[in-house]
Design an enzyme around this catalytic site. Structure first.
Site, PDB file in Angstrom:
ATOM      1  N   TRP A 170       7.192  -0.591 -12.028  1.00 33.27           N
ATOM      2  CA  TRP A 170       8.578  -0.923 -11.953  1.00 33.27           C
ATOM      3  C   TRP A 170       9.213  -0.650 -10.321  1.00 33.27           C
ATOM      4  CZ3 TRP A 170      10.064   2.336  -8.165  1.00 33.27           C
ATOM      5  CH2 TRP A 170       9.223   4.039  -8.081  1.00 33.27           C
ATOM      6  N   LYS A 194       3.967  -6.010 -20.853  1.00 31.43           N
ATOM      7  CA  LYS A 194       5.353  -4.473 -20.754  1.00 31.43           C
ATOM      8  C   LYS A 194       5.431  -4.661 -19.110  1.00 31.43           C
ATOM      9  CE  LYS A 194       5.132  -0.010 -21.280  1.00 31.43           C
ATOM     10  NZ  LYS A 194       6.958  -0.319 -20.593  1.00 31.43           N
ATOM     11  N   SER A 248       0.284   4.381 -12.086  1.00 33.41           N
ATOM     12  CA  SER A 248      -0.735   5.107 -11.931  1.00 33.41           C
ATOM     13  C   SER A 248      -1.508   5.720 -11.952  1.00 33.41           C
ATOM     14  CB  SER A 248       0.752   6.891 -12.367  1.00 33.41           C
ATOM     15  OG  SER A 248       0.257   6.662 -13.653  1.00 33.41           O
ATOM     16  N   TYR A 258      -8.592   4.306 -24.119  1.00 31.13           N
ATOM     17  CA  TYR A 258      -8.063   3.323 -25.170  1.00 31.13           C
ATOM     18  C   TYR A 258      -9.354   2.040 -24.827  1.00 31.13           C
ATOM     19  CZ  TYR A 258      -3.309   4.840 -23.559  1.00 31.13           C
ATOM     20  OH  TYR A 258      -1.858   5.647 -23.559  1.00 31.13           O
ATOM     21  N   GLU A 270      -5.351  -1.565 -11.572  1.00 36.30           N
ATOM     22  CA  GLU A 270      -4.526  -1.515 -10.120  1.00 36.30           C
ATOM     23  C   GLU A 270      -3.405  -0.004  -9.785  1.00 36.30           C
ATOM     24  OE1 GLU A 270      -4.138  -4.814  -8.436  1.00 36.30           O
ATOM     25  OE2 GLU A 270      -4.821  -5.641 -10.109  1.00 36.30           O
ATOM     26  N   CYS A 304       2.731   1.323  -3.835  1.00 36.62           N
ATOM     27  CA  CYS A 304       1.132   2.001  -3.918  1.00 36.62           C
ATOM     28  C   CYS A 304       0.815   1.949  -2.792  1.00 36.62           C
ATOM     29  CB  CYS A 304       0.576   0.964  -5.059  1.00 36.62           C
ATOM     30  SG  CYS A 304       0.728  -0.734  -4.398  1.00 36.62           S
ATOM     31  N   LYS A 354      10.949  14.279  -6.911  1.00 38.75           N
ATOM     32  CA  LYS A 354      10.057  15.313  -6.643  1.00 38.75           C
ATOM     33  C   LYS A 354       9.277  14.840  -5.516  1.00 38.75           C
ATOM     34  CE  LYS A 354       6.061  12.470  -8.635  1.00 38.75           C
ATOM     35  NZ  LYS A 354       5.199  10.975  -9.539  1.00 38.75           N
ATOM     36  N   GLU A 405      -0.264  11.681  -3.326  1.00 38.07           N
ATOM     37  CA  GLU A 405       1.007  10.217  -3.884  1.00 38.07           C
ATOM     38  C   GLU A 405       1.982  10.822  -3.506  1.00 38.07           C
ATOM     39  OE1 GLU A 405       0.740   7.123  -6.223  1.00 38.07           O
ATOM     40  OE2 GLU A 405       1.301   5.397  -5.584  1.00 38.07           O
TER      41      GLU A 405
HETATM   42  P1  NAD Z   1       3.347   4.625 -14.875  1.00 37.84           P
HETATM   43  O1  NAD Z   1       1.606   4.089 -14.035  1.00 37.84           O
HETATM   44  O2  NAD Z   1       3.730   6.212 -14.581  1.00 37.84           O
HETATM   45  O3  NAD Z   1       3.428   3.257 -15.405  1.00 37.84           O
HETATM   46  C1  NAD Z   1       3.229   1.838 -14.871  1.00 37.84           C
HETATM   47  C2  NAD Z   1       3.466   1.005 -16.348  1.00 37.84           C
HETATM   48  O4  NAD Z   1       2.333   2.142 -17.397  1.00 37.84           O
HETATM   49  C3  NAD Z   1       4.769   1.129 -16.694  1.00 37.84           C
HETATM   50  O5  NAD Z   1       4.782   0.158 -17.771  1.00 37.84           O
HETATM   51  C4  NAD Z   1       4.330   2.641 -17.860  1.00 37.84           C
HETATM   52  O6  NAD Z   1       5.457   2.514 -19.540  1.00 37.84           O
HETATM   53  C5  NAD Z   1       3.380   1.738 -18.377  1.00 37.84           C
HETATM   54  N1  NAD Z   1       2.553   4.014 -19.453  1.00 37.84           N
HETATM   55  C6  NAD Z   1       3.176   4.912 -18.995  1.00 37.84           C
HETATM   56  N2  NAD Z   1       2.946   6.082 -19.448  1.00 37.84           N
HETATM   57  C7  NAD Z   1       1.224   5.465 -20.594  1.00 37.84           C
HETATM   58  C8  NAD Z   1       0.831   5.884 -21.205  1.00 37.84           C
HETATM   59  N3  NAD Z   1       0.512   7.009 -21.841  1.00 37.84           N
HETATM   60  N4  NAD Z   1       0.288   4.827 -21.877  1.00 37.84           N
HETATM   61  C9  NAD Z   1       0.457   2.955 -21.975  1.00 37.84           C
HETATM   62  N5  NAD Z   1       1.332   2.782 -21.029  1.00 37.84           N
HETATM   63  C10 NAD Z   1       1.848   3.946 -19.996  1.00 37.84           C
HETATM   64  O7  NAD Z   1       3.718   4.119 -12.548  1.00 37.84           O
HETATM   65  P2  NAD Z   1       4.893   3.647 -12.505  1.00 37.84           P
HETATM   66  O8  NAD Z   1       5.688   5.217 -11.903  1.00 37.84           O
HETATM   67  O9  NAD Z   1       6.407   2.137 -13.114  1.00 37.84           O
HETATM   68  O10 NAD Z   1       4.293   3.310 -10.703  1.00 37.84           O
HETATM   69  C11 NAD Z   1       4.374   3.807 -10.004  1.00 37.84           C
HETATM   70  C12 NAD Z   1       2.554   4.025  -9.581  1.00 37.84           C
HETATM   71  O11 NAD Z   1       2.200   2.392 -10.106  1.00 37.84           O
HETATM   72  C13 NAD Z   1       2.184   4.225  -8.274  1.00 37.84           C
HETATM   73  O12 NAD Z   1       1.343   5.519  -8.601  1.00 37.84           O
HETATM   74  C14 NAD Z   1       1.544   3.135  -8.090  1.00 37.84           C
HETATM   75  O13 NAD Z   1       1.151   3.385  -6.754  1.00 37.84           O
HETATM   76  C15 NAD Z   1       1.346   2.500  -8.562  1.00 37.84           C
HETATM   77  N6  NAD Z   1       1.497   0.812  -8.322  1.00 37.84           N
HETATM   78  C16 NAD Z   1       0.027   0.401  -8.074  1.00 37.84           C
HETATM   79  C17 NAD Z   1       0.301  -0.584  -6.975  1.00 37.84           C
HETATM   80  C18 NAD Z   1      -1.485  -2.165  -7.107  1.00 37.84           C
HETATM   81  O14 NAD Z   1      -1.471  -2.964  -6.760  1.00 37.84           O
HETATM   82  N7  NAD Z   1      -2.484  -0.541  -7.075  1.00 37.84           N
HETATM   83  C19 NAD Z   1       1.258  -2.354  -7.484  1.00 37.84           C
HETATM   84  C20 NAD Z   1       2.150  -0.882  -7.275  1.00 37.84           C
HETATM   85  C21 NAD Z   1       2.502   0.091  -7.873  1.00 37.84           C
END
Ligand code: NAD
Length: 503
Positions: A170, A194, A248, A258, A270, A304, A354, A405
């Site tokens: 998000w 998604k 994350s 999976y 990523e 990130c 948090k 982080e």
């Molecule tokens: P998140 O991992 O909680 O969620 C990311 C996506 O995964 C969402 O669409 C979420 O619904 C889905 N998801 C959550 N739990 C899941 C599960 N058990 N199985 C499958 N899908 C699932 O991350 P967030 O809070 O949305 O975003 C923040 C994180 O994203 C931070 O760690 C940030 O550093 C990282 N990020 C990385 C980059 C990059 O390019 N490396 C860019 C932006 C954000």
């Protein structure tokens, strides 16, 4: 209200009041009700108000989306279209997004709290530019012909992989989506997208814009919903060939599991970061301190690649910290619709709690708060989830705040005495997304940059770059790369065709 003309606070406010929210799933070219009875309330972090009750997708919706994507792929309506035509449609997709830029910026701002003006200038510009960039690249991806063996011709071609699952976060919801859709669609794949729970309603608009641009129904499907339901269903689906995931570390690793437990699909993770900005004594210390702080606070620190650790050598410390504090003072949070807010709201109350927990424990560990208060910030309305930027000094590299982080506007300053120590500290976390070096001695800077373990190193800047630069990490930050021409290779299979020629 003509959204194209919106610019001032009162215009954003009026537009927000008139905005209609839609939910459901976008499958086979149509916005349809979800096949699940479940829903949730979307609360705006701007003021804590409920924006809408949204229906969330289910595993059945994922099945329907994958079937639609597979049918579109197999009948060649997109996958076998001439690359030039796919490219033109992607360019039109970028233009269509741009034509609704203000509306989309407003939706994102209300959903996840970033300033509307920022969403417009950064998010919307990024997705439109990305779609156009890959559109222009689509027919320039030449393949290989080898003629080394007399009497034979070897072709090495890129074939679209099939159905791509794109699962995004998000924090930069549309930028991340563009980074996946651009190369995946340019290569001829069909996609099931998604979006994150927090930004699902803005993402749905993309479905109709893709159709408007001439991307056929079924090529882009969008299934919002919970990660552990919709995300997992995509990750485990036998009909998905590639997953491009940004989010994350924990969830990225789940996707790898999976895949291992289902069809062995390719996964491109990523993930998060704990990026260090190393300041050498001969640097422009004001610029180094200010820019590092900006890189740590921008987007409410929910980046990130946030420069969340400033690693400062010897006598550079005090001036660099003073500059970081000045930058923190310049970035007070304000109403995201105010038209000129430097910072908006943190995405949710849970995220705010948090972040504050991290700060409290850092102080208990011995860090000092040099800017900010470590308490929630009131923008004058008594509502919403706001936090003024925080600079922590006296941070030791082994503290929790220096290792994990935070995903909030918190900069940790770590003092070091030598370049070797700076390298050890900078490389001393499991992450490896971004890193920075500040200094004027080109040789010293370059040698240091080579020693930093990161996917991107910024020299005398932070977050700069253009579409040609791949973005991604090493170590716990994952190994996927977005942007650049190479990103297309994530979404193709390499095929070798050996042709015996008549002698
Ligand atoms: P998140 O991992 O909680 O969620 C990311 C996506 O995964 C969402 O669409 C979420 O619904 C889905 N998801 C959550 N739990 C899941 C599960 N058990 N199985 C499958 N899908 C699932 O991350 P967030 O809070 O949305 O975003 C923040 C994180 O994203 C931070 O760690 C940030 O550093 C990282 N990020 C990385 C980059 C990059 O390019 N490396 C860019 C932006 C954000």
């Amino acid at each position: 209200m003509q959204l194209n003309a919106v610019a001032t606070a009162s215009e954003w406010e009026l537009a927000a009041a008139e905005l209609a929210w839609r939910s459901g799933v976008f499958v086979d070219g149509k916005l349809q009700p979800s096949r699940s009875d479940e829903g949730f309330s979307v609360v705006s972090p701007r003021d804590g108000a409920a924006l809408a009750e949204v229906a969330v997708g289910s595993a059945l919706d994922v099945d329907a989306a994958v079937s639609s994507a597979r049918a579109a792929f197999d009948d060649g309506r997109w996958s076998r279209r001439a690359a030039t035509e796919r490219g033109r449609a992607l360019v039109r997709f970028g233009d269509a997004v741009e034509s609704r830029a203000r509306e989309l910026a407003l939706r994102i701002s209300l959903e996840m709290g970033k300033p509307a003006q920022d969403a417009l200038a950064v998010e919307l510009r990024a997705i439109a530019q990305t779609l156009r960039w890959y559109g222009q690249l689509a027919d320039k991806l030449g393949d290989e012909a080898h003629v080394g063996t007399p009497g034979a011709l070897a072709l090495v071609t890129r074939e679209p992989a099939g159905v791509v699952g794109a699962v995004v976060p998000w924090n930069f919801p549309l930028t991340m989506t563009g980074w996946k859709l651009g190369p995946a669609l340019a290569a001829g794949n069909s996609v099931v997208l998604k979006p994150a729970e927090q930004t699902s309603m803005s993402a749905l608009v993309l479905g109709e814009l893709a159709l408007e641009a001439g991307i056929p129904a079924g090529v882009l499907n969008i299934v919002p919903g919970r990660g552990d339901i919709v995300g997992e269903a995509i990750g485990r689906h036998p009909g998905v060939d590639v997953v491009a995931f940004t989010g994350s570390v924990g969830v990225g690793r789940r996707f790898l599991a999976y895949a291992a437990e289902s069809n062995g699909k390719r996964v491109w993770p990523e993930l998060g970061g704990k990026s260090a900005s190393v300041v050498l004594p001969d640097a422009d210390l004001d610029k180094a301190g200010r820019t590092t702080a900006w890189g740590s606070f921008y987007n409410q620190g929910q980046m990130c690649s946030a420069s969340s650790r400033m690693v400062v050598l010897g006598e550079a410390h005090d001036a660099a910290v003073a500059a970081a504090i000045a930058q923190a003072d310049d970035m007070r949070p304000a109403d995201p619709l105010s038209g000129d807010a430097a910072l908006g709201a943190v995405v949710s109350e849970a995220q705010l709690a948090k972040i504050l927990g991290f700060v409290e424990r850092a102080v208990a560990d011995g860090a000092a708060i040099a800017a900010g208060t470590g308490e929630r910030f009131d923008i004058g309305t008594g509502r919403g989830s706001y936090l003024a930027p925080i600079v922590l000094t006296g941070v030791r590299p082994d503290m929790e705040i220096a290792q994990q982080e935070v995903f909030g506007p918190v900069l940790s300053v770590i003092a070091v005495d030598s370049v070797d120590e700076a390298v050890a500290v900078a490389n001393g976390t499991p992450f490896g997304l971004g890193a920075g070096v500040w200094g004027r001695d080109l040789s010293a800077v370059h040698q240091l940059a080579r020693r930093l373990r990161a996917g991107t190193v910024w020299v005398n800047c932070w977050e700069e770059g253009d579409m040609s630069m791949p973005f991604g990490g090493v170590g716990a930050s994952g190994f996927g790369r977005d942007k650049g021409a190479r990103a297309v290779d994530k979404y193709v299979d390499v095929k070798s065709t050996w042709i015996e020629l008549d002698s």
